[in-house]
Motif scaffolding. Structure first.
Motif, PDB file in Angstrom:
ATOM      1  N   SER A 149     107.096 -81.927 -17.392  1.00 12.47           N
ATOM      2  CA  SER A 149     107.411 -83.080 -18.234  1.00 12.47           C
ATOM      3  C   SER A 149     108.175 -84.122 -17.425  1.00 12.47           C
ATOM      4  O   SER A 149     108.838 -84.988 -17.988  1.00 12.47           O
ATOM      5  CB  SER A 149     108.241 -82.642 -19.450  1.00 12.47           C
ATOM      6  OG  SER A 149     109.444 -82.008 -19.027  1.00 12.47           O
ATOM      7  N   GLY A 150     108.107 -84.020 -16.107  1.00 14.24           N
ATOM      8  CA  GLY A 150     108.812 -84.955 -15.260  1.00 14.24           C
ATOM      9  C   GLY A 150     110.316 -84.764 -15.313  1.00 14.24           C
ATOM     10  O   GLY A 150     111.092 -85.712 -15.165  1.00 14.24           O
ATOM     11  N   GLN A 151     110.743 -83.514 -15.519  1.00 15.88           N
ATOM     12  CA  GLN A 151     112.156 -83.133 -15.591  1.00 15.88           C
ATOM     13  C   GLN A 151     112.910 -83.865 -16.702  1.00 15.88           C
ATOM     14  O   GLN A 151     114.116 -84.064 -16.629  1.00 15.88           O
ATOM     15  CB  GLN A 151     112.835 -83.311 -14.239  1.00 15.88           C
ATOM     16  CG  GLN A 151     112.222 -82.438 -13.143  1.00 15.88           C
ATOM     17  CD  GLN A 151     113.157 -82.094 -12.030  1.00 15.88           C
ATOM     18  OE1 GLN A 151     114.037 -82.861 -11.673  1.00 15.88           O
ATOM     19  NE2 GLN A 151     112.992 -80.898 -11.467  1.00 15.88           N
ATOM     20  N   LYS A 152     112.176 -84.241 -17.739  1.00 11.03           N
ATOM     21  CA  LYS A 152     112.759 -84.809 -18.953  1.00 11.03           C
ATOM     22  C   LYS A 152     112.339 -83.938 -20.130  1.00 11.03           C
ATOM     23  O   LYS A 152     111.512 -83.047 -20.012  1.00 11.03           O
ATOM     24  CB  LYS A 152     112.283 -86.245 -19.174  1.00 11.03           C
ATOM     25  CG  LYS A 152     112.616 -87.216 -18.047  1.00 11.03           C
ATOM     26  CD  LYS A 152     114.094 -87.546 -18.025  1.00 11.03           C
ATOM     27  CE  LYS A 152     114.377 -88.638 -16.990  1.00 11.03           C
ATOM     28  NZ  LYS A 152     115.798 -89.014 -16.933  1.00 11.03           N
ATOM     29  N   THR A 153     112.906 -84.222 -21.306  1.00  8.74           N
ATOM     30  CA  THR A 153     112.583 -83.433 -22.491  1.00  8.74           C
ATOM     31  C   THR A 153     111.109 -83.522 -22.845  1.00  8.74           C
ATOM     32  O   THR A 153     110.499 -82.549 -23.281  1.00  8.74           O
ATOM     33  CB  THR A 153     113.431 -83.894 -23.687  1.00  8.74           C
ATOM     34  OG1 THR A 153     114.818 -83.812 -23.335  1.00  8.74           O
ATOM     35  CG2 THR A 153     113.187 -83.018 -24.905  1.00  8.74           C
ATOM     36  N   GLY A 158     109.380 -88.706 -18.876  1.00 20.48           N
ATOM     37  CA  GLY A 158     109.288 -88.334 -17.472  1.00 20.48           C
ATOM     38  C   GLY A 158     108.133 -88.988 -16.732  1.00 20.48           C
ATOM     39  O   GLY A 158     107.768 -88.554 -15.632  1.00 20.48           O
ATOM     40  N   THR A 159     107.578 -90.048 -17.303  1.00 24.56           N
ATOM     41  CA  THR A 159     106.398 -90.700 -16.725  1.00 24.56           C
ATOM     42  C   THR A 159     106.606 -91.114 -15.274  1.00 24.56           C
ATOM     43  O   THR A 159     105.720 -90.917 -14.430  1.00 24.56           O
ATOM     44  CB  THR A 159     106.003 -91.933 -17.562  1.00 24.56           C
ATOM     45  OG1 THR A 159     105.619 -91.514 -18.879  1.00 24.56           O
ATOM     46  CG2 THR A 159     104.823 -92.670 -16.932  1.00 24.56           C
ATOM     47  N   ASP A 160     107.753 -91.693 -14.962  1.00 20.52           N
ATOM     48  CA  ASP A 160     107.988 -92.189 -13.598  1.00 20.52           C
ATOM     49  C   ASP A 160     107.901 -91.073 -12.561  1.00 20.52           C
ATOM     50  O   ASP A 160     107.238 -91.211 -11.530  1.00 20.52           O
ATOM     51  CB  ASP A 160     109.345 -92.879 -13.505  1.00 20.52           C
ATOM     52  CG  ASP A 160     109.374 -94.218 -14.234  1.00 20.52           C
ATOM     53  OD1 ASP A 160     108.286 -94.730 -14.571  1.00 20.52           O
ATOM     54  OD2 ASP A 160     110.477 -94.756 -14.466  1.00 20.52           O
ATOM     55  N   ILE A 162     106.511 -88.072 -12.933  1.00 16.31           N
ATOM     56  CA  ILE A 162     105.151 -87.517 -12.932  1.00 16.31           C
ATOM     57  C   ILE A 162     104.235 -88.362 -12.058  1.00 16.31           C
ATOM     58  O   ILE A 162     103.458 -87.839 -11.249  1.00 16.31           O
ATOM     59  CB  ILE A 162     104.599 -87.414 -14.372  1.00 16.31           C
ATOM     60  CG1 ILE A 162     105.370 -86.360 -15.179  1.00 16.31           C
ATOM     61  CG2 ILE A 162     103.100 -87.071 -14.355  1.00 16.31           C
ATOM     62  CD1 ILE A 162     105.058 -86.378 -16.663  1.00 16.31           C
ATOM     63  N   THR A 163     104.328 -89.675 -12.191  1.00 15.27           N
ATOM     64  CA  THR A 163     103.520 -90.589 -11.382  1.00 15.27           C
ATOM     65  C   THR A 163     103.817 -90.406  -9.900  1.00 15.27           C
ATOM     66  O   THR A 163     102.895 -90.346  -9.066  1.00 15.27           O
ATOM     67  CB  THR A 163     103.794 -92.050 -11.790  1.00 15.27           C
ATOM     68  OG1 THR A 163     103.536 -92.206 -13.190  1.00 15.27           O
ATOM     69  CG2 THR A 163     102.905 -93.009 -11.015  1.00 15.27           C
ATOM     70  N   GLN A 164     105.097 -90.301  -9.553  1.00 20.98           N
ATOM     71  CA  GLN A 164     105.489 -90.117  -8.153  1.00 20.98           C
ATOM     72  C   GLN A 164     105.001 -88.773  -7.614  1.00 20.98           C
ATOM     73  O   GLN A 164     104.550 -88.689  -6.461  1.00 20.98           O
ATOM     74  CB  GLN A 164     107.010 -90.199  -8.035  1.00 20.98           C
ATOM     75  CG  GLN A 164     107.587 -91.575  -8.326  1.00 20.98           C
ATOM     76  CD  GLN A 164     109.107 -91.561  -8.356  1.00 20.98           C
ATOM     77  OE1 GLN A 164     109.759 -90.973  -7.497  1.00 20.98           O
ATOM     78  NE2 GLN A 164     109.672 -92.194  -9.360  1.00 20.98           N
ATOM     79  N   LEU A 165     105.074 -87.740  -8.440  1.00 18.62           N
ATOM     80  CA  LEU A 165     104.613 -86.417  -8.008  1.00 18.62           C
ATOM     81  C   LEU A 165     103.116 -86.420  -7.727  1.00 18.62           C
ATOM     82  O   LEU A 165     102.657 -85.837  -6.737  1.00 18.62           O
ATOM     83  CB  LEU A 165     104.949 -85.372  -9.077  1.00 18.62           C
ATOM     84  CG  LEU A 165     106.423 -84.999  -9.230  1.00 18.62           C
ATOM     85  CD1 LEU A 165     106.645 -84.234 -10.540  1.00 18.62           C
ATOM     86  CD2 LEU A 165     106.903 -84.158  -8.047  1.00 18.62           C
ATOM     87  N   MET A 176     100.051 -81.466 -13.957  1.00 19.41           N
ATOM     88  CA  MET A 176      99.597 -81.500 -15.348  1.00 19.41           C
ATOM     89  C   MET A 176     100.765 -81.826 -16.288  1.00 19.41           C
ATOM     90  O   MET A 176     101.637 -80.995 -16.515  1.00 19.41           O
ATOM     91  CB  MET A 176      98.981 -80.142 -15.731  1.00 19.41           C
ATOM     92  CG  MET A 176      98.480 -80.081 -17.158  1.00 19.41           C
ATOM     93  SD  MET A 176      97.537 -78.556 -17.509  1.00 19.41           S
ATOM     94  CE  MET A 176      98.793 -77.280 -17.233  1.00 19.41           C
ATOM     95  N   PRO A 177     100.815 -83.033 -16.833  1.00 24.19           N
ATOM     96  CA  PRO A 177     101.876 -83.380 -17.773  1.00 24.19           C
ATOM     97  C   PRO A 177     101.793 -82.545 -19.050  1.00 24.19           C
ATOM     98  O   PRO A 177     100.707 -82.265 -19.555  1.00 24.19           O
ATOM     99  CB  PRO A 177     101.628 -84.861 -18.086  1.00 24.19           C
ATOM    100  CG  PRO A 177     100.759 -85.357 -16.971  1.00 24.19           C
ATOM    101  CD  PRO A 177      99.932 -84.178 -16.559  1.00 24.19           C
ATOM    102  N   GLY A 178     102.958 -82.166 -19.545  1.00 27.54           N
ATOM    103  CA  GLY A 178     103.038 -81.430 -20.797  1.00 27.54           C
ATOM    104  C   GLY A 178     104.373 -81.668 -21.472  1.00 27.54           C
ATOM    105  O   GLY A 178     105.327 -82.104 -20.820  1.00 27.54           O
ATOM    106  N   SER A 179     104.446 -81.408 -22.753  1.00 22.85           N
ATOM    107  CA  SER A 179     105.609 -81.569 -23.633  1.00 22.85           C
ATOM    108  C   SER A 179     105.552 -82.909 -24.362  1.00 22.85           C
ATOM    109  O   SER A 179     105.692 -83.974 -23.751  1.00 22.85           O
ATOM    110  CB  SER A 179     106.943 -81.461 -22.883  1.00 22.85           C
ATOM    111  OG  SER A 179     108.031 -81.547 -23.790  1.00 22.85           O
ATOM    112  N   GLY A 180     105.326 -82.810 -25.647  1.00 21.28           N
ATOM    113  CA  GLY A 180     105.299 -84.004 -26.495  1.00 21.28           C
ATOM    114  C   GLY A 180     104.025 -84.813 -26.386  1.00 21.28           C
ATOM    115  O   GLY A 180     103.978 -85.960 -26.844  1.00 21.28           O
TER     116      GLY A 180
END
Length: 240
Positions: A149-153, A158-160, A162-165, A176-180
C-alpha cells in the motif's frame, strides 16, 4: 496493456464468486479480523478442486507482527510443502527482523521450498524500514511480486511511493498495489502508478441464514463474503 486483479478468498463461497466474477487470482486466507492467516488443509484442498484460476494461499501462522519464532517458522515450512502437494500456483509470505529489515535467510529458504510455485511478498513490506533496499533484497531472494500500500494505510495515500517502486523495479519484480482498492479508484491508481496487477478484498458482510438465534448471547453472526458486483466493476474499469 493487460491487467490482473487478485481478490481475497476468506471462505470457499468467496473463491467461487471470485472466479465467476472474472478475477484472475485468489489469495486464500483465513481470519479476516487478523488481516489473514494460513487457511486449513481442507480449505486449500477444496479451493484447489473448485478453482481453475490461480490460487495463492497466505503462509502466516498468526496475526500481529511478522517476526516469527523458530516453532512458527517450522509451521510455515510445513504449510509451504502442503500447498505444493495440493497443487497451488503460488504462496504469499513475509518475514521481518526486529529492526524492520527483510529476514533474507528465512524468506529465501521458503522461496526455495516453494519452487516451482510463484511467491508474493505480502504487506510485511509496508513495515520495512527502507523500502527500496527491501525491494531489491526481495528481488534477489526470488519473489515474483510485492503486495504493498506504499507504506500507508491504503494504496491511494501511498501512490507516490508505489509509483517510485514501480519505476525503480524496472520490471524486475511486479509491484501490486493493495488496501482500499475499489472500483472508484482503481483506474486512477493504474494511471498514476503504472501498476498492472491489483489486489482487493472487495469484501462485504453476509447476514446469518439461521432462523433461530439466542439473543442472550448478544452476538453478531455476520460473515465475510465477496462483492461480485464490485469485482466486475473493477475489471471493467481496467479493461476500458
Amino acid at each position: 496493456m493487460s491487467f490482473k486483479l487478485e481478490v481475497i478468498g476468506f471462505n470457499i463461497e468467496s473463491c467461487k464468486l471470485a472466479q465467476k466474477a472474472g478475477a484472475h487470482r485468489v489469495e486464500l486466507c483465513d481470519n479476516p479480523a487478523d488481516g489473514g492467516t494460513t487457511p486449513s488443509y481442507g480449505f486449500i484442498k477444496e479451493a484447489r478442486d473448485q478453482l481453475q484460476i490461480d490460487l495463492f494461499p497466505i503462509i502466516r501462522p498468526r496475526g500481529g507482527d511478522f517476526l516469527y519464532s523458530d516453532e512458527e517458522y517450522k509451521i510455515m515450512k510445513w504449510d509451504v510443502v502442503m500447498c505444493k502437494k495440493l497443487g497451488c500456483d503460488g504462496i504469499v509470505i513475509g518475514i521481518l527482523n526486529t529492526d524492520g529489515t527483510v529476514d533474507k535467510k528465512r524468506t529465501a529458504h521458503l522461496v526455495e521450498l516453494a519452487y516451482p510455485m510463484s511467491v508474493t511478498f505480502h504487506r510485511a513490506f509496508d513495515r520495512t524500514n527502507e523500502p527500496f533496499k527491501a525491494m531489491n533484497e526481495i528481488i534477489d531472494i526470488g519473489c515474483e511480486r510485492i503486495l504493498t500500500s506504499g507504506q500507508k494505510t491504503n494504496a491511494q495515500d501511498g501512490t507516490d511511493l508505489i509509483t517510485q517502486l514501480i519505476r525503480e523495479a524496472n520490471e524486475r519484480i511486479i509491484i501490486m498495489p493493495g488496501s482500499g482498492i475499489r472500483s472508484d479508484n482503481i483506474l486512477d491508481l493504474a494511471t498514476k502508478t503504472g501498476a498492472r496487477e491489483f489486489h482487493s478484498s472487495a469484501r462485504m458482510n453476509l447476514k446469518s441464514m439461521m432462523n433461530f438465534t439466542n439473543e442472550q448471547m448478544n452476538e453478531n453472526l455476520t460473515s465475510t463474503t465477496l462483492d461480485t458486483a464490485e469485482v466486475k466493476k473493477m475489471i471493467a474499469s481496467l479493461n476500458n
